[in-house]
Design an enzyme around this catalytic site. Sequence first.
Site, PDB file in Angstrom:
ATOM      1  N   ASP A 187       0.853  -1.181   0.000  1.00 47.32           N
ATOM      2  CA  ASP A 187       0.000   0.000   0.000  1.00 47.32           C
ATOM      3  C   ASP A 187       0.893   1.236   0.000  1.00 47.32           C
ATOM      4  O   ASP A 187       2.029   1.179  -0.457  1.00 47.32           O
ATOM      5  CB  ASP A 187      -0.887  -0.036   1.257  1.00 47.32           C
ATOM      6  CG  ASP A 187      -2.233   0.625   1.043  1.00 47.32           C
ATOM      7  OD1 ASP A 187      -2.273   1.871   1.000  1.00 47.32           O
ATOM      8  OD2 ASP A 187      -3.243  -0.082   0.917  1.00 47.32           O
ATOM      9  N   HIS A 220      -3.599   6.229   3.410  1.00 47.61           N
ATOM     10  CA  HIS A 220      -4.311   5.015   3.007  1.00 47.61           C
ATOM     11  C   HIS A 220      -3.761   3.776   3.707  1.00 47.61           C
ATOM     12  O   HIS A 220      -4.515   2.951   4.236  1.00 47.61           O
ATOM     13  CB  HIS A 220      -4.230   4.851   1.494  1.00 47.61           C
ATOM     14  CG  HIS A 220      -5.175   3.835   0.951  1.00 47.61           C
ATOM     15  ND1 HIS A 220      -4.824   2.515   0.759  1.00 47.61           N
ATOM     16  CD2 HIS A 220      -6.464   3.931   0.557  1.00 47.61           C
ATOM     17  CE1 HIS A 220      -5.855   1.851   0.270  1.00 47.61           C
ATOM     18  NE2 HIS A 220      -6.869   2.688   0.131  1.00 47.61           N
ATOM     19  N   SER A 370     -11.316  -0.642  -0.418  1.00 56.71           N
ATOM     20  CA  SER A 370     -10.012  -0.643   0.257  1.00 56.71           C
ATOM     21  C   SER A 370     -10.156  -0.925   1.747  1.00 56.71           C
ATOM     22  O   SER A 370      -9.236  -1.435   2.382  1.00 56.71           O
ATOM     23  CB  SER A 370      -9.315   0.713   0.070  1.00 56.71           C
ATOM     24  OG  SER A 370      -8.642   0.794  -1.160  1.00 56.71           O
TER      25      SER A 370
END
Length: 429
Positions: A187, A220, A370
């Site tokens: 990620d 994220h 996600s």
Amino acid sequence: MKRAFLLLAATAALSACATAPPKAPSADPGRAALVGAASMDSQRDIVLAVANPIDPPAMHAGSSLLGYAPSKFYGAGQRAAATLEALKRSYGMREVTGWPIKALELYCVVLKPPPGMSREALLNALAGDNRVQLAQPLHDYSVYTSGPPAPQDNDPYTTLQRGFIETDAALAHRFSEGDGVRVAIVDTGVDAAHPDLQGRIHDMHNMVDGNAATFNRDGHGTEVAGVIAADGDNHRGIVGMAPKATLSIYKACWYPAAAQAGARCNTFTLAKALAAIIDTDARIVNLSLGGPADPLLDKLLVHILEDGRIVVAAMPPDGSVDGFPVDAPGVIAVRVSDVAAALPGVVSAPGNDILTTQPGGGYDFTSGSSMAAPHVSGIAALLLSLSPRLDAHAIHQLLLRSSKVSDGMLQVNAASAVEALRGKQQATR
């Protein structure tokens, strides 16, 4: 509401007890670490691989669960180096960076076509060259999130964790909290200084630019890490689906300079991350990202799956299963549970308004597949902690069979999955 969360989180961060910090992000050896992935041109650059044979590593005491015995770093062997130089001279290509993939016995390079020659023309020419093992475009990938909008009942925000509550994770924690399971997160980076991630991160690696700086602004990855393994019973914040699991962080995505732009990755950074995971004992790989089909990345995924690992991937927002990584057989594809009907075999999990960790010690809500994928990775860690020999197929089938209706939607359920596994174990004794 958001302001209150951030103020509360800031107070918690100031009062956090000091713990041993995780290992600093490591810069990979070789030329690849010297080139920033953000400078590559996905509209023109190509990825090329040539054979780079190595001797099989000797087995020795201390081999991991998967039988891997670490070996010394190797780069381009004499044969690979000579082949690459000849190819560059033949076609007038300019090398951007190169890196070895030990598991595939390949040496890969990112190359720029010569001036005046299109990428398509170059790839067509290379397709007929028997010195080339693989030649393809450098693809772009993106993460799937829309951004911010019990045993652990002393974690103050647990009652606001929609996914944790709907999957009955607190009940599952009576029997498993993911102890002894390593989850690899590919990620952006993760803010390892976050109070709710202290002690959960085992190692961190930067595949984007080799910069050993901390990832304290990478949102994220921090969100994904919190859903999977935020610390429990620590009187602060939230609790992860598998709060005793440990995390290996592979930064393969970065944020472009444009304001409000989502994180992006490319073939180069993702291939480096997946190749590095092959050299570890991580059993679960979380991929909350996706993009076009990619031959090199598919080869690496096949190798990872054949090693007995579990790969969990987020479904694209359009529901397509034609690209990387959801198109690879054996990958557990996860969609948000309150969208249109899923395709057969696709797992559903909470993904809207998910409260999770944010850089700087804060917490906020975010949505997208996600966030659905790490719920499934966390449940897989609970199951592997109880039965380490489970493979991807067994876990996939268990997740599907044990899914339950919650608030009118069929989705994964941590408690029923753990209960089903324990019942099977008891029946075989």
